[in-house]
Design a protein around this motif. Sequence first.
Motif, PDB file in Angstrom:
ATOM      1  N   GLU A 165      47.171  90.454  48.628  1.00  0.00           N
ATOM      2  CA  GLU A 165      46.825  89.135  48.092  1.00  0.00           C
ATOM      3  C   GLU A 165      45.989  89.258  46.824  1.00  0.00           C
ATOM      4  O   GLU A 165      46.144  88.476  45.887  1.00  0.00           O
ATOM      5  CB  GLU A 165      46.089  88.294  49.147  1.00  0.00           C
ATOM      6  CG  GLU A 165      45.826  86.868  48.706  1.00  0.00           C
ATOM      7  CD  GLU A 165      47.081  86.056  48.400  1.00  0.00           C
ATOM      8  OE1 GLU A 165      46.961  85.085  47.622  1.00  0.00           O
ATOM      9  OE2 GLU A 165      48.169  86.366  48.915  1.00  0.00           O
ATOM     10  N   CYS A 166      45.126  90.245  46.767  1.00  0.00           N
ATOM     11  CA  CYS A 166      44.324  90.477  45.562  1.00  0.00           C
ATOM     12  C   CYS A 166      45.233  90.830  44.389  1.00  0.00           C
ATOM     13  O   CYS A 166      45.094  90.272  43.293  1.00  0.00           O
ATOM     14  CB  CYS A 166      43.301  91.581  45.806  1.00  0.00           C
ATOM     15  SG  CYS A 166      42.214  91.866  44.394  1.00  0.00           S
TER      16      CYS A 166
ATOM     17  N   GLN B  67      47.103  87.681  43.284  1.00  0.00           N
ATOM     18  CA  GLN B  67      46.271  86.733  42.546  1.00  0.00           C
ATOM     19  C   GLN B  67      45.906  87.264  41.159  1.00  0.00           C
ATOM     20  O   GLN B  67      45.848  86.494  40.196  1.00  0.00           O
ATOM     21  CB  GLN B  67      45.037  86.357  43.357  1.00  0.00           C
ATOM     22  CG  GLN B  67      45.385  85.483  44.549  1.00  0.00           C
ATOM     23  CD  GLN B  67      44.185  84.891  45.245  1.00  0.00           C
ATOM     24  OE1 GLN B  67      43.140  84.649  44.641  1.00  0.00           O
ATOM     25  NE2 GLN B  67      44.320  84.655  46.551  1.00  0.00           N
TER      26      GLN B  67
ATOM     27  N   GLU C 126      48.922  86.676  39.002  1.00  0.00           N
ATOM     28  CA  GLU C 126      48.988  85.255  38.617  1.00  0.00           C
ATOM     29  C   GLU C 126      47.970  84.946  37.516  1.00  0.00           C
ATOM     30  O   GLU C 126      48.268  84.192  36.585  1.00  0.00           O
ATOM     31  CB  GLU C 126      48.744  84.361  39.838  1.00  0.00           C
ATOM     32  CG  GLU C 126      49.861  84.388  40.845  1.00  0.00           C
ATOM     33  CD  GLU C 126      49.510  83.714  42.154  1.00  0.00           C
ATOM     34  OE1 GLU C 126      50.395  83.633  43.021  1.00  0.00           O
ATOM     35  OE2 GLU C 126      48.348  83.272  42.337  1.00  0.00           O
ATOM     36  N   TYR C 127      46.780  85.511  37.606  1.00  0.00           N
ATOM     37  CA  TYR C 127      45.761  85.314  36.577  1.00  0.00           C
ATOM     38  C   TYR C 127      46.267  85.829  35.227  1.00  0.00           C
ATOM     39  O   TYR C 127      46.193  85.133  34.216  1.00  0.00           O
ATOM     40  CB  TYR C 127      44.460  86.031  36.980  1.00  0.00           C
ATOM     41  CG  TYR C 127      43.428  86.076  35.876  1.00  0.00           C
ATOM     42  CD1 TYR C 127      42.584  84.996  35.647  1.00  0.00           C
ATOM     43  CD2 TYR C 127      43.297  87.193  35.056  1.00  0.00           C
ATOM     44  CE1 TYR C 127      41.633  85.025  34.625  1.00  0.00           C
ATOM     45  CE2 TYR C 127      42.350  87.239  34.044  1.00  0.00           C
ATOM     46  CZ  TYR C 127      41.521  86.149  33.833  1.00  0.00           C
ATOM     47  OH  TYR C 127      40.588  86.188  32.816  1.00  0.00           O
TER      48      TYR C 127
ATOM     49  N   ARG D 207      47.037  81.259  37.272  1.00  0.00           N
ATOM     50  CA  ARG D 207      45.882  81.118  38.170  1.00  0.00           C
ATOM     51  C   ARG D 207      44.622  81.031  37.340  1.00  0.00           C
ATOM     52  O   ARG D 207      44.412  81.819  36.426  1.00  0.00           O
ATOM     53  CB  ARG D 207      45.808  82.308  39.126  1.00  0.00           C
ATOM     54  CG  ARG D 207      44.563  82.295  40.025  1.00  0.00           C
ATOM     55  CD  ARG D 207      44.622  83.354  41.093  1.00  0.00           C
ATOM     56  NE  ARG D 207      45.644  83.055  42.074  1.00  0.00           N
ATOM     57  CZ  ARG D 207      45.471  82.228  43.109  1.00  0.00           C
ATOM     58  NH1 ARG D 207      44.311  81.633  43.293  1.00  0.00           N
ATOM     59  NH2 ARG D 207      46.452  82.010  43.963  1.00  0.00           N
TER      60      ARG D 207
ATOM     61  N   PHE E 279      40.153  82.294  41.876  1.00  0.00           N
ATOM     62  CA  PHE E 279      40.586  83.218  42.918  1.00  0.00           C
ATOM     63  C   PHE E 279      40.137  82.714  44.281  1.00  0.00           C
ATOM     64  O   PHE E 279      39.072  82.109  44.417  1.00  0.00           O
ATOM     65  CB  PHE E 279      40.007  84.619  42.663  1.00  0.00           C
ATOM     66  CG  PHE E 279      40.557  85.256  41.421  1.00  0.00           C
ATOM     67  CD1 PHE E 279      41.706  86.022  41.466  1.00  0.00           C
ATOM     68  CD2 PHE E 279      39.928  85.088  40.198  1.00  0.00           C
ATOM     69  CE1 PHE E 279      42.230  86.608  40.318  1.00  0.00           C
ATOM     70  CE2 PHE E 279      40.431  85.661  39.046  1.00  0.00           C
ATOM     71  CZ  PHE E 279      41.584  86.426  39.103  1.00  0.00           C
TER      72      PHE E 279
END
Length: 161
Positions: free
Chosen positions: A48-49, A52, A55-56, A61, A64
């Motif tokens: 998941e990290c 994310q 996505e950033y 994103r 977070f």
Amino acid sequence: MQTTYYKTPIGIAEIIGDKSGIQSVAVLDENAISDKLLNLETPECLQECVSQLEEYFTGKRIDFNLKLNPKGTSFQKKVWEELLNIPFNTTRTYLEQSKALGDVKAIRAVASANGKNPIWIIIPCHRVIGSDGSLTGYAGGIWRKKWLLAHENPVKQQALF
């Protein structure tokens, strides 16, 4: 503890954590990690990290939502928690950060704690700047701080007519 590596536009992210949360995100130079390590399967607790962060970096994103477990003193953790209150596309000075923590005189201690932030990007120490607007004090190098701030606040082309 589990470790994975993720290639970002500013270097290789080394992500360390377990089911208790993310303990560290550090950005390393490209040549610091072999391709073999980059191609290893990401442990489930870190997937998941990585997702994310991707996505950033692709602009999808702006905040977070991860379980964090940084190691540090109680003061450092208090400073890092306050960093999480700085919104995306916003900067704060070290003095403003000290005021937010309730002690204007702690500016040097706050700056030192920012410099020891073990979870780069996610705990946004890159959003803290000097009182004169200078991009001071980033452990990963000023060029990375500049890149991250520009990524969060891209220059938009204005109409010519």
